[in-house]
Design an enzyme around this catalytic site. Structure first.
Site, mmCIF file in Angstrom:
data_model
loop_
_atom_site.group_PDB
_atom_site.id
_atom_site.type_symbol
_atom_site.label_atom_id
_atom_site.label_comp_id
_atom_site.label_asym_id
_atom_site.label_seq_id
_atom_site.Cartn_x
_atom_site.Cartn_y
_atom_site.Cartn_z
ATOM 1 C CB SER A 178 -0.864 0.011 1.264
ATOM 2 O OG SER A 178 -1.506 1.264 1.410
ATOM 3 C CE1 TYR A 220 -3.902 -2.207 5.389
ATOM 4 C CE2 TYR A 220 -2.926 -0.104 4.778
ATOM 5 C CZ TYR A 220 -3.574 -1.267 4.425
ATOM 6 O OH TYR A 220 -3.877 -1.513 3.105
HETATM 7 N N1 NAP Z 1 -8.809 -0.650 -0.951
HETATM 8 C C1 NAP Z 1 -7.781 0.155 -0.733
HETATM 9 O O1 NAP Z 1 -7.919 1.397 -0.675
HETATM 10 C C2 NAP Z 1 -6.388 -0.423 -0.589
HETATM 11 C C3 NAP Z 1 -5.307 0.457 -0.708
HETATM 12 C C4 NAP Z 1 -4.012 -0.028 -0.603
HETATM 13 C C5 NAP Z 1 -3.808 -1.375 -0.390
HETATM 14 N N2 NAP Z 1 -4.860 -2.222 -0.265
HETATM 15 C C6 NAP Z 1 -4.563 -3.650 -0.017
HETATM 16 O O2 NAP Z 1 -5.131 -4.411 -1.085
HETATM 17 C C7 NAP Z 1 -5.401 -5.728 -0.627
HETATM 18 C C8 NAP Z 1 -6.819 -6.098 -1.029
HETATM 19 O O3 NAP Z 1 -7.709 -5.194 -0.393
HETATM 20 P P1 NAP Z 1 -9.132 -4.812 -0.998
HETATM 21 O O4 NAP Z 1 -9.242 -3.349 -0.889
HETATM 22 O O5 NAP Z 1 -9.344 -5.470 -2.298
HETATM 23 O O6 NAP Z 1 -10.067 -5.455 0.154
HETATM 24 P P2 NAP Z 1 -11.487 -6.191 0.103
HETATM 25 O O7 NAP Z 1 -12.322 -5.690 -1.021
HETATM 26 O O8 NAP Z 1 -12.022 -6.106 1.486
HETATM 27 O O9 NAP Z 1 -11.113 -7.720 -0.215
HETATM 28 C C9 NAP Z 1 -10.333 -8.473 0.710
HETATM 29 C C10 NAP Z 1 -10.189 -9.904 0.219
HETATM 30 O O10 NAP Z 1 -9.317 -10.605 1.130
HETATM 31 C C11 NAP Z 1 -9.976 -11.755 1.649
HETATM 32 N N3 NAP Z 1 -9.520 -11.951 3.031
HETATM 33 C C12 NAP Z 1 -9.620 -11.071 4.068
HETATM 34 N N4 NAP Z 1 -9.116 -11.615 5.195
HETATM 35 C C13 NAP Z 1 -8.685 -12.865 4.850
HETATM 36 C C14 NAP Z 1 -8.088 -13.932 5.573
HETATM 37 N N5 NAP Z 1 -7.862 -13.858 6.905
HETATM 38 N N6 NAP Z 1 -7.761 -15.073 4.921
HETATM 39 C C15 NAP Z 1 -8.010 -15.189 3.584
HETATM 40 N N7 NAP Z 1 -8.575 -14.217 2.848
HETATM 41 C C16 NAP Z 1 -8.916 -13.083 3.479
HETATM 42 C C17 NAP Z 1 -11.488 -11.453 1.514
HETATM 43 O O11 NAP Z 1 -12.314 -12.603 1.377
HETATM 44 P P3 NAP Z 1 -12.955 -13.411 2.652
HETATM 45 O O12 NAP Z 1 -13.563 -12.394 3.544
HETATM 46 O O13 NAP Z 1 -13.923 -14.385 2.053
HETATM 47 O O14 NAP Z 1 -11.801 -14.133 3.271
HETATM 48 C C18 NAP Z 1 -11.487 -10.688 0.180
HETATM 49 O O15 NAP Z 1 -11.462 -11.584 -0.905
HETATM 50 C C19 NAP Z 1 -5.162 -5.720 0.890
HETATM 51 O O16 NAP Z 1 -3.907 -6.298 1.156
HETATM 52 C C20 NAP Z 1 -5.163 -4.241 1.241
HETATM 53 O O17 NAP Z 1 -4.374 -3.973 2.379
HETATM 54 C C21 NAP Z 1 -6.149 -1.789 -0.367
#
Ligand code: NAP
Length: 257
Positions: free
Chosen positions: A138, A148
């Protein structure tokens, strides 16, 4: 035909990786905790793109979950060519407002799982002389933002160090540093997003497209989008400046969801 394994494939950035890689003709191993959602995703991607999509239910906050994915990555009869360590989440609240159990769960998913799965994937990739790993960090890796940001800083440092160690083996590793992306992330964490200006939001599909182009170019760090590249320059000059302030405030105030 090559195979990609994506953790956190069912929502947000992981789902965008799954859509794009399936459209490009890769078979997939889809990993998350919600089996029903994984099965629906696998069926849809198979029907739409004609690829094979395997479902692997695993909680990466648990040893058993990490071990089951390690085992799949180490299966030499069904090699994985690209690993996307994407699963992750946020905790609402500042330091001492978040429970120690939640802080440790974050380190398990963001750091221990990433370390163990990267090792499990790259050892056979090195033997085959090819393969790739994208570790989703991130932009928060570069600003002060509690556990985080610290966990994502670890992802960046670890990935770039491992990429250097494996240089010349045919295995590429890249840390991907998105800015704010519209996904389920903030809602799941109960974080408000009203402080985040509209222009800071990125589209998940465009993000994935830039990330895969950077991986193909051999980059070890990908900061997609010119807006965030410019902000990174500002952060280097004033580490606690604009982005740090916005990042630290956004959604972290503890209170009712
Ligand atoms: N959105 C942002 O603004 C942003 C910015 C920078 C970085 N990121 C990073 O991008 C990545 C993806 O985030 P996102 O924004 O796409 O989030 P999201 O829409 O909430 O999706 C998260 C995914 O991870 C899975 N997950 C969560 N906890 C888990 C666990 N303990 N074991 C296995 N799977 C798990 C969830 O499925 P289940 O609940 O079914 O397990 C879901 O498929 C993360 O690493 C986040 O830190 C996000």
């Amino acid at each position: 035909m090559t195979t990609a394994l994506i953790t956190g494939s069912t929502a947000g950035i992981g789902a965008a990786f799954a859509r794009r890689l399936a459209a490009d003709g890769h078979d997939l191993v889809l990993v998350a905790r919600d089996t029903k959602r994984l099965q629906e995703q696998a069926t849809e991607l198979h029907d739409r793109h004609g690829i094979e999509a395997e479902v692997l239910t695993a909680d990466l906050a648990e040893d058993d979950g990490i071990s089951s994915v390690e085992k799949r990555l180490d299966d030499h009869r069904r090699p994985v060519d690209l690993l996307v360590n994407n699963a992750g989440f946020g905790n609402k609240g500042r330091f001492l407002e978040v429970s120690m159990a939640d802080e440790l769960r974050m380190l398990k998913v963001h750091c221990e799982a990433v370390l163990r799965l990267t090792a499990a994937a790259t050892a056979p990739m090195r033997d085959r002389g090819r393969g790739g790993v994208v570790n989703v960090a991130s932009i928060a890796a570069f600003v002060p933002r509690g556990t985080y940001g610290a966990s994502k800083a670890w992802v960046v440092q670890f990935t770039q160090g491992a990429a250097r160690d494996l240089a010349g083996t045919g295995v590429r590793l890249m840390a991907l540093c998105p800015g704010f992306v519209r996904t389920e992330f903030h809602q799941r964490a109960g974080m408000g997003t009203e402080n985040i200006p509209g222009w800071m939001w990125l589209d998940a599909d465009k993000l994935v497209s830039s990330a895969l182009a950077d991986l193909a170019r051999g980059r070890t760090l990908s900061v997609p989008d010119p807006r965030y590249k410019a902000l990174m320059g500002a952060v280097k000059l004033a580490p606690r400046g604009l982005l740090g302030g916005i990042s630290s405030r956004a959604g972290r105030k503890y209170g009712p969801k």
